[in-house]
Design an enzyme around this catalytic site. Structure first.
Site: not given
Length: 222
Positions: A36-38, A62, A118, A145, A183, A206
């Site tokens: 994932e490229l933020r 984001r 989120h 998501k 997770r 995380q």
């Protein structure tokens, strides 16, 4: 094994949120299934610098209210710059009106679309989660998501109820006290993607990619 957009699921996603992590990702021997490229952390990135990555890309910029970094560049322009290089686009449910052009262009290019939510403060009620899921479905999302803060067993159970009840393509995780457990557990219960940090976690709960690998190896051995 089922697949989403050619990716076997459940799949591990490695999050790239810095130039250091981008360099690290290009040198990794053991690789996640996707990166994932933020882009909110990498607003000046040259698209050509992605050529050394050996896995498909999810791109997102984001929203600050959902953990994103404020950038001067318009998020629409940032996402459009990288859209052709992506296999998946992630847009928050709250951002669909603002980023409608990007969302619709991704559909035309046959890029899979992730609609995300989120909540860093709490886990909403099951009814609220189901309502948001339906909104994402109505918008044409391929994957919903969901990431919420889960500091109690009731929070964790609510997320598990949601995941088991949808029977659709969802990626569900927790932050906070039960983040790590979620997770490991949720991919076994139908969650399609599990997101990991490459070097340093972006939020509590995380796991890093290496931590997840070690825990999974330990689980399968026992």
């Amino acid at each position: 094994m089922a697949a989403v957009g050619g990716i076997n699921i459940p799949a591990v996603v490695g999050v790239i949120a810095s130039s250091e992590e981008l360099r690290f990702a290009s040198r990794m021997r053991a690789l996640p299934d996707l990166f994932e490229l933020r882009l909110d952390h990498l607003p000046t990135l040259d698209p050509e610098m992605l050529s050394k990555l050996r896995r498909p890309l999810i791109i997102t910029a984001r929203h600050p209210a959902e953990g994103g970094k404020k950038v001067r560049i318009n998020r629409r322009d940032l996402l459009l710059r990288f859209l052709a290089r992506a296999q998946f686009l992630d847009v928050e449910l709250r951002s669909l009106p603002e980023l409608r052009e990007v969302w619709e262009k991704a559909a035309r290019l046959q890029i899979r679309r992730i609609c995300s939510l989120h909540d860093f403060a709490r886990t909403p009620s099951l009814a609220q989660l189901q309502k948001q899921f339906q909104r994402a479905q109505n918008a044409g999302a391929d994957i919903f998501k969901l990431v919420t803060r889960a500091d109690t067993s009731n929070d964790l159970f609510t997320l598990l109820q949601f995941l088991r009840g949808t029977r659709r393509r969802c990626s569900v995780m927790a932050m906070g006290k039960f983040g790590g457990l979620s997770r490991l557990l949720f991919p076994e219960c139908g969650s399609v993607f599990v997101y990991t940090a490459l070097r340093r976690p972006l939020h509590s709960g995380q796991l890093t990619f290496e931590q997840l690998r070690r825990l999974r190896d330990s689980y399968t051995k026992n």
